[in-house]
Write an enzyme that holds these catalytic residues in place. Structure first.
Site, PDB file in Angstrom:
ATOM      1  N   GLY A 111       0.842  -1.198   0.000  1.00 38.72           N
ATOM      2  CA  GLY A 111       0.000   0.000   0.000  1.00 38.72           C
ATOM      3  C   GLY A 111       0.879   1.250   0.000  1.00 38.72           C
ATOM      4  O   GLY A 111       1.560   1.509  -0.983  1.00 38.72           O
ATOM      5  N   SER A 164       6.726  -4.283  -1.771  1.00 43.72           N
ATOM      6  CA  SER A 164       6.318  -2.937  -2.117  1.00 43.72           C
ATOM      7  C   SER A 164       6.421  -2.061  -0.869  1.00 43.72           C
ATOM      8  O   SER A 164       7.489  -1.968  -0.264  1.00 43.72           O
ATOM      9  CB  SER A 164       4.915  -2.969  -2.731  1.00 43.72           C
ATOM     10  OG  SER A 164       4.619  -1.779  -3.400  1.00 43.72           O
ATOM     11  N   TRP A 165       5.329  -1.432  -0.433  1.00 46.67           N
ATOM     12  CA  TRP A 165       5.363  -0.686   0.822  1.00 46.67           C
ATOM     13  C   TRP A 165       5.737  -1.603   1.991  1.00 46.67           C
ATOM     14  O   TRP A 165       6.400  -1.174   2.940  1.00 46.67           O
ATOM     15  CB  TRP A 165       4.021  -0.009   1.094  1.00 46.67           C
ATOM     16  CG  TRP A 165       3.881   0.437   2.528  1.00 46.67           C
ATOM     17  CD1 TRP A 165       3.102  -0.129   3.497  1.00 46.67           C
ATOM     18  CD2 TRP A 165       4.572   1.528   3.156  1.00 46.67           C
ATOM     19  NE1 TRP A 165       3.261   0.543   4.691  1.00 46.67           N
ATOM     20  CE2 TRP A 165       4.156   1.560   4.508  1.00 46.67           C
ATOM     21  CE3 TRP A 165       5.506   2.461   2.719  1.00 46.67           C
ATOM     22  CZ2 TRP A 165       4.630   2.502   5.418  1.00 46.67           C
ATOM     23  CZ3 TRP A 165       5.984   3.409   3.629  1.00 46.67           C
ATOM     24  CH2 TRP A 165       5.549   3.426   4.952  1.00 46.67           C
ATOM     25  N   ASP A 225       9.021  -4.598 -13.516  1.00 42.65           N
ATOM     26  CA  ASP A 225       8.159  -3.942 -12.524  1.00 42.65           C
ATOM     27  C   ASP A 225       8.019  -2.469 -12.890  1.00 42.65           C
ATOM     28  O   ASP A 225       8.988  -1.717 -12.871  1.00 42.65           O
ATOM     29  CB  ASP A 225       8.791  -4.099 -11.136  1.00 42.65           C
ATOM     30  CG  ASP A 225       7.875  -3.653 -10.008  1.00 42.65           C
ATOM     31  OD1 ASP A 225       7.011  -2.786 -10.240  1.00 42.65           O
ATOM     32  OD2 ASP A 225       8.051  -4.162  -8.880  1.00 42.65           O
ATOM     33  N   HIS A 284       5.144  -6.417 -10.891  1.00 44.08           N
ATOM     34  CA  HIS A 284       5.148  -6.025  -9.481  1.00 44.08           C
ATOM     35  C   HIS A 284       4.293  -6.917  -8.590  1.00 44.08           C
ATOM     36  O   HIS A 284       4.569  -7.041  -7.400  1.00 44.08           O
ATOM     37  CB  HIS A 284       4.642  -4.577  -9.372  1.00 44.08           C
ATOM     38  CG  HIS A 284       4.703  -4.004  -7.998  1.00 44.08           C
ATOM     39  ND1 HIS A 284       5.895  -3.690  -7.377  1.00 44.08           N
ATOM     40  CD2 HIS A 284       3.715  -3.689  -7.106  1.00 44.08           C
ATOM     41  CE1 HIS A 284       5.651  -3.202  -6.169  1.00 44.08           C
ATOM     42  NE2 HIS A 284       4.344  -3.179  -5.978  1.00 44.08           N
TER      43      HIS A 284
END
Length: 307
Positions: A37, A104-105, A256, A284
């Protein structure tokens, strides 16, 4: 699908209550799973990367996300708060040291937590590296990725007046925090669609999502990005020496478009205990087959590590 043996709600202060679940072996090697996120929330899919006979998987929805409450809340919601929440959960659950698993986050947060508490981290599995830098935000929201997806970029820009398109994060911020829930929900969907459309190399993310989920995702992500992820620019690379003794596997899709491989390359370069695995024909998304297979291989390879 492995079902949790423990589900609970944990109060962490500031009015926030986190959804927490544990699955696998209660006496196994603990792995704290950090979702993406910011704003995504954890899902049952995230349990499948851990051998349930060997690992004790700890998943939780970060502040304002998923089943945590209050929903979509950004008050007292910063990277420092999330680091403190991980520490609170670690102590509450009786974990001395844990492995970290995040994409990711979630990779950003794993690195930030590990640098704050390196003595508490046994190993890390990171995917789709995002270092929270202005250059990365400029790539995705300032026209870089738009050069590959001009049609999707046009759709993302369409709800915003031409005179405001020079700063798309700020333009969406004004609307996602307008105080009008209907307007916030209306602008949340194109924010979500832009990211999901670029997440998978072959399979795009959902074009539609429940309004409640889209609003929480967009508000939290935009809140963090509008504040530079509450990190000093370049902080996670600058402070990498604090964690260079920790073994890590970095799984990165070669194509990605959300978090380009240069960040993973820079993170791994010179980190002797980190192995960068550039996955061919992959983007991704956690759900991409080659990405998932590589993450399972990474976790299987960590079997000898003890907390």
């Amino acid at each position: 699908m492995v079902e949790p043996y423990d589900r609970r709600t944990v109060e962490v202060g500031d009015g926030h209550h986190l959804h927490v679940e544990q699955s696998g072996n209660p006496d196994g090697v603990p792995v704290i799973v950090l979702h993406g996120g910011p704003g995504g929330g954890c899902s049952p899919y995230m349990r499948r990367f851990f051998d349930p006979a060997h690992y004790r998987a700890i998943l939780f929805d970060q502040r304002g996300c998923g089943r945590s409450r209050p929903h979509a809340e950004v008050t007292a919601n910063t990277t420092a708060h999330l680091i403190a929440d991980i520490e609170h959960l670690r102590r509450l659950l009786g974990v001395e040291r844990a492995m970290l698993f995040g994409g990711s986050w979630g990779a950003t947060l794993a690195l930030a937590y590990a640098q704050a508490h390196p003595e508490r981290v046994a190993a890390m599995a990171l995917r789709g590296v995002f270092l929270g830098r202005k250059s990365e935000l400029d790539w995705f929201y300032g026209g870089g990725a738009a050069q590959f997806f001009p049609d999707r970029w046009a759709e993302f820009q369409a709800p915003i007046p031409v005179e405001e398109r020079g700063d798309m994060i700020a333009a969406y911020h004004r609307r996602l925090f307008s105080g009008d829930p209907a307007q916030e929900a209306r602008f949340a969907l194109p924010w979500l669609i832009w990211e999901n459309a670029l997440a998978g190399l072959e399979i795009a993310g959902p074009g539609h999502a429940p309004a409640e989920y889209a609003r929480a995702f967009a508000r939290l992500e935009n809140h963090y990005f509008a504040h530079g992820c509450f990190l000093e620019d370049g902080q996670l690379l600058r402070d990498r020496p604090r964690i260079e003794h920790i073994p890590a596997v970095i799984v990165q899709g070669r194509y990605d478009m959300v978090c380009p491989p240069i960040s993973a390359w820079e993170l791994a370069d010179g980190w002797d205990r980190a192995e960068l695995r550039l996955v061919p024909a992959s983007g991704h998304a956690l759900s991409e087959p080659r990405i998932g297979a590589e993450l399972v291989r990474a976790m299987d390879g960590f079997r000898d590590i003890r907390p």
